[in-house]
Design a protein around this motif. Sequence first.
Motif, PDB file in Angstrom:
ATOM      1  N   SER A 152     -41.929  80.611 -65.326  1.00 15.68           N
ATOM      2  CA  SER A 152     -42.653  79.884 -64.286  1.00 15.68           C
ATOM      3  C   SER A 152     -41.741  79.573 -63.102  1.00 15.68           C
ATOM      4  CB  SER A 152     -43.207  78.571 -64.860  1.00 15.68           C
ATOM      5  OG  SER A 152     -42.156  77.632 -65.050  1.00 15.68           O
ATOM      6  N   SER A 153     -42.330  78.958 -62.082  1.00 14.45           N
ATOM      7  CA  SER A 153     -41.544  78.523 -60.927  1.00 14.45           C
ATOM      8  C   SER A 153     -41.052  77.088 -61.082  1.00 14.45           C
ATOM      9  CB  SER A 153     -42.384  78.635 -59.645  1.00 14.45           C
ATOM     10  OG  SER A 153     -43.430  77.675 -59.653  1.00 14.45           O
ATOM     11  N   LEU A 154     -41.384  76.440 -62.204  1.00 18.01           N
ATOM     12  CA  LEU A 154     -40.932  75.072 -62.427  1.00 18.01           C
ATOM     13  C   LEU A 154     -39.427  75.038 -62.664  1.00 18.01           C
ATOM     14  CD1 LEU A 154     -44.086  74.968 -63.447  1.00 18.01           C
ATOM     15  CD2 LEU A 154     -43.365  72.791 -64.414  1.00 18.01           C
ATOM     16  N   THR A 155     -38.821  73.918 -62.310  1.00 16.23           N
ATOM     17  CA  THR A 155     -37.399  73.719 -62.551  1.00 16.23           C
ATOM     18  C   THR A 155     -37.199  72.483 -63.420  1.00 16.23           C
ATOM     19  OG1 THR A 155     -37.195  72.447 -60.500  1.00 16.23           O
ATOM     20  CG2 THR A 155     -36.688  74.803 -60.398  1.00 16.23           C
ATOM     21  N   PRO A 156     -36.164  72.505 -64.293  1.00 16.89           N
ATOM     22  CA  PRO A 156     -35.905  71.342 -65.141  1.00 16.89           C
ATOM     23  C   PRO A 156     -35.270  70.204 -64.345  1.00 16.89           C
ATOM     24  CG  PRO A 156     -34.252  73.029 -65.527  1.00 16.89           C
ATOM     25  CD  PRO A 156     -35.252  73.630 -64.577  1.00 16.89           C
ATOM     26  N   TYR A 157     -35.498  69.008 -64.804  1.00 17.87           N
ATOM     27  CA  TYR A 157     -34.993  67.816 -64.123  1.00 17.87           C
ATOM     28  C   TYR A 157     -33.487  67.683 -64.333  1.00 17.87           C
ATOM     29  CZ  TYR A 157     -34.288  62.848 -63.063  1.00 17.87           C
ATOM     30  OH  TYR A 157     -33.839  61.653 -62.551  1.00 17.87           O
ATOM     31  N   HIS A 162     -31.054  63.894 -59.455  1.00 17.87           N
ATOM     32  CA  HIS A 162     -32.436  63.398 -59.402  1.00 17.87           C
ATOM     33  C   HIS A 162     -33.347  64.418 -58.709  1.00 17.87           C
ATOM     34  CE1 HIS A 162     -35.579  60.492 -59.819  1.00 17.87           C
ATOM     35  NE2 HIS A 162     -35.761  60.318 -58.516  1.00 17.87           N
ATOM     36  N   THR A 163     -33.223  65.674 -59.143  1.00 19.32           N
ATOM     37  CA  THR A 163     -34.031  66.757 -58.601  1.00 19.32           C
ATOM     38  C   THR A 163     -34.657  67.553 -59.740  1.00 19.32           C
ATOM     39  OG1 THR A 163     -32.097  68.241 -58.553  1.00 19.32           O
ATOM     40  CG2 THR A 163     -32.604  66.985 -56.537  1.00 19.32           C
ATOM     41  N   GLY A 164     -35.619  68.391 -59.401  1.00 19.20           N
ATOM     42  CA  GLY A 164     -36.299  69.216 -60.384  1.00 19.20           C
ATOM     43  C   GLY A 164     -37.758  68.810 -60.505  1.00 19.20           C
ATOM     44  N   ASP A 165     -38.498  69.560 -61.307  1.00 21.07           N
ATOM     45  CA  ASP A 165     -39.931  69.317 -61.467  1.00 21.07           C
ATOM     46  C   ASP A 165     -40.271  68.590 -62.760  1.00 21.07           C
ATOM     47  OD1 ASP A 165     -40.674  70.745 -59.076  1.00 21.07           O
ATOM     48  OD2 ASP A 165     -40.243  72.604 -60.169  1.00 21.07           O
ATOM     49  N   LEU A 166     -39.807  69.140 -63.880  1.00 19.13           N
ATOM     50  CA  LEU A 166     -40.269  68.698 -65.201  1.00 19.13           C
ATOM     51  C   LEU A 166     -39.201  67.855 -65.884  1.00 19.13           C
ATOM     52  CD1 LEU A 166     -42.510  68.870 -67.347  1.00 19.13           C
ATOM     53  CD2 LEU A 166     -41.489  71.028 -68.134  1.00 19.13           C
ATOM     54  N   ARG A 167     -39.565  66.609 -66.241  1.00 22.44           N
ATOM     55  CA  ARG A 167     -38.606  65.664 -66.825  1.00 22.44           C
ATOM     56  C   ARG A 167     -38.722  65.561 -68.345  1.00 22.44           C
ATOM     57  NH1 ARG A 167     -38.268  60.393 -62.943  1.00 22.44           N
ATOM     58  NH2 ARG A 167     -36.537  60.007 -64.383  1.00 22.44           N
TER      59      ARG A 167
END
Length: 427
Positions: A152-157, A162-167
């Motif tokens: 996917s295009s999601l990025t891990p936290y 304090h950046t990224g999509d999924l925590r």
Amino acid sequence: MAERNRPNSKTIVYRSERWKKDHSRSVKPIEQKTCRIKDVCGTCQFINGDYQNSLDIKYRAGLEKLTDKTLLQGTQVTSPIPSPRSQAYRTHAKLAVRPATKSVTPHAKDGRFAIGLFQPKSHKVVDISFCPLHRNSINRLIRDLKPALNDSSLTPYDEETHTGDLRYIAIRASHLTEEVMVTFICMNDSKRLELKSMILQLRNLGHTISAAHLNVNGEQTNTIFGGVSKRLAGSDRLREELCDLSFEIGPTSFFQVNPWQAENVYRRVEQIAGPDRSHSVAWDLYCGTGQISMLLANAGYRTIGIEENPQATRDAQKNVVRNRVENTPQFVAGRVEEITENFPSWAQEPRLIVVNPSRKGLSDSVREFLKSTMARSQSRLIYVSCDINTLVRDLDDLKSTGKRVVQLDAFDMFPFTDKMEWLAVLN
């Protein structure tokens, strides 16, 4: 328990084991699986060992802490109630999502995402591909979710920036069916459409995902859930059933991780409370989605439940309607510390108080409130605790009212860990 397992205290009176035999439901044994990452993970102290031995060790350790504070003088103490399932009992997994490069497990570096638990007392992620304590439907979902996230295009936290999509990812499985609810905790809702597509992909692989949610938490905090949840697919709630009552649970509501053993705990509370034909007042503090409140109401008590989580309170109200509880409990959303001075007039003099707090136990102000209430109303207190240290602290303070612990039960809610569920009755 055998005589050799009794602590060195002549003041403790052991009851018959008949109740344990009657209430520990026989469940088809599960083949014991081996944990391959025990030394790296460190969460389950006794995994890969003998179950009964681990139960004896932590039970005796808990009793020692209680006897050190002279809390068990004249107390009736039962043998510990083993879990009906020692493995595959966890129906709820809250998993951290971090960059694979920062995982302590080498195999995680095969992709971009590490999904798992923090090592104890750290924020280093142990990537989990299989946990013998998780329900199989959870393990299978994690297995198929990782490649979907990597594609996917999601990025891990990343906590440092304090950046990224999924925590985090929270997965809850019904213990009676194969239905699963999955909640993605993200920094914002910008990936909502892609997550919906991912749910469809996982369903096509055979996962029975009956509910999927996106929870938004953009705060720089250690708290897992944010205040806003948005449905991605399926229903709003997951269906569950305990003690002949049906429930629907929202994505952030509390529900016991081991429902098989939770039923034994709730039945024990019901037995201690007993029927009440005079409709005495009962408090259910930290009531969650209302399981104990409904049992007390069905027993005849006029019940008020207090719960901090607004979604859990709404779930509790709906669960009362769903189960057609005629003696309707009243639920109030708010922290117990903040509403102690604002109880309804009819609820001022409880005959029974049930508290089931989180592992941090009762705050100073709640203990003071309970002490004044018990002195004024001559009420009984049933304290259900998942942490022996805060239980000992709170009981040691509450005994200043002249009340004493008259009964103590221990339930293995968390097999192969060093934790148990304790139930103490003050009278």
